[in-house]
Design a protein around this motif. Structure first.
Motif, PDB file in Angstrom:
ATOM      1  N   TRP A 167       1.250  -1.560  -0.567  1.00  0.00           N
ATOM      2  CA  TRP A 167      -0.348  -0.004   0.112  1.00  0.00           C
ATOM      3  C   TRP A 167       1.149   1.162  -0.208  1.00  0.00           C
ATOM      4  O   TRP A 167       0.359   2.187  -0.532  1.00  0.00           O
ATOM      5  N   LEU A 168       1.747   1.440   0.243  1.00  0.00           N
ATOM      6  CA  LEU A 168       3.160   2.769   0.577  1.00  0.00           C
ATOM      7  C   LEU A 168       3.832   2.482  -0.280  1.00  0.00           C
ATOM      8  O   LEU A 168       3.811   3.634  -1.291  1.00  0.00           O
ATOM      9  N   SER A 169       4.215   1.530  -1.618  1.00  0.00           N
ATOM     10  CA  SER A 169       4.395   1.332  -2.388  1.00  0.00           C
ATOM     11  C   SER A 169       3.457   1.962  -3.879  1.00  0.00           C
ATOM     12  O   SER A 169       3.554   2.742  -4.465  1.00  0.00           O
ATOM     13  N   SER A 170       1.954   1.609  -3.337  1.00  0.00           N
ATOM     14  CA  SER A 170       1.615   1.791  -4.343  1.00  0.00           C
ATOM     15  C   SER A 170       0.992   3.769  -4.270  1.00  0.00           C
ATOM     16  O   SER A 170       0.937   4.104  -5.445  1.00  0.00           O
ATOM     17  N   LEU A 171       1.266   4.336  -3.124  1.00  0.00           N
ATOM     18  CA  LEU A 171       1.213   5.292  -2.179  1.00  0.00           C
ATOM     19  C   LEU A 171       2.098   6.548  -3.517  1.00  0.00           C
ATOM     20  O   LEU A 171       2.515   7.655  -4.451  1.00  0.00           O
ATOM     21  N   VAL A 172       3.909   5.319  -3.118  1.00  0.00           N
ATOM     22  CA  VAL A 172       4.714   6.116  -4.318  1.00  0.00           C
ATOM     23  C   VAL A 172       4.960   6.252  -5.678  1.00  0.00           C
ATOM     24  O   VAL A 172       4.937   7.236  -6.014  1.00  0.00           O
ATOM     25  N   LEU A 173       4.164   5.151  -5.708  1.00  0.00           N
ATOM     26  CA  LEU A 173       4.302   4.830  -7.546  1.00  0.00           C
ATOM     27  C   LEU A 173       2.816   5.809  -7.931  1.00  0.00           C
ATOM     28  O   LEU A 173       3.658   5.297  -9.713  1.00  0.00           O
TER      29      LEU A 173
END
Length: 174
Positions: A167-173
């Motif tokens: 989920w954090l990765s999806s926000l960053v990407l």
């Protein structure tokens, strides 16, 4: 006639993957990822199946999570008697734990296209393995619980951490 192994004994090694070396836990984490990738590939090749494949994707991963969780709990005492405490041959816990980030992949990562969906699955795999190996609190404490629960709980926590990382990765990407 050879003696039949109870189903929990077969599942506790994820059909023998726990005997593979090196990194038996990595081998045990692969089946849910391969299954998820196959379902997403089918959905990509046949877009009209998208909704039904998404339903099958979740239902089947829940089934794998529950079945291999049960196998870990049910087969752990026998496996520990044969292989020792928290044996590396027992990888049903990794199979179960890997299902958690796969079930919780952010929909935007899947909806972005089949290539991005495969990257999301690979990231779910890598994050799960990293958290499973690192044993971040409370996983390091939970693995001390006796029997199958101790073998399983740290992997379920690793799965939750991996899902959070996705989920954090999806926000960053995004």
């Amino acid at each position: 006639m050879p003696r039949r192994q109870p189903i929990a004994s077969t599942l506790v090694t994820t059909f023998g993957l726990g005997h593979l070396r090196p990194a038996s836990g990595t081998w045990g984490s692969l089946p849910p990822v391969v299954w998820a990738a196959g379902l997403l590939l089918v959905a990509g090749l046949a877009p009209s199946l998208g909704g039904s494949v998404w339903w099958l994707y979740h239902l089947s991963l829940w089934g794998v999570l529950l079945l291999f969780s049960w196998a870990t709990i049910a087969g752990a005492d026998r496996a520990e008697a044969v292989f020792g405490h928290d044996p590396s041959e027992v990888v049903a816990d990794e199979t179960a734990g890997q299902c958690i980030p796969l079930l919780l992949v952010p929909p935007a990562m899947i909806a972005a296209g089949w290539w991005q969906a495969l990257v999301a699955l690979a990231l779910a795999f890598l994050l799960f393995r990293a958290f499973d190996i690192a044993k971040v609190w409370p996983a390091n404490v939970l693995q001390r619980v006796p029997g199958g629960w101790g073998i399983l709980l740290d992997d379920l926590v690793a799965g939750l951490y991996a899902a959070g990382g996705l989920w954090l990765s999806s926000l960053v990407l995004a």
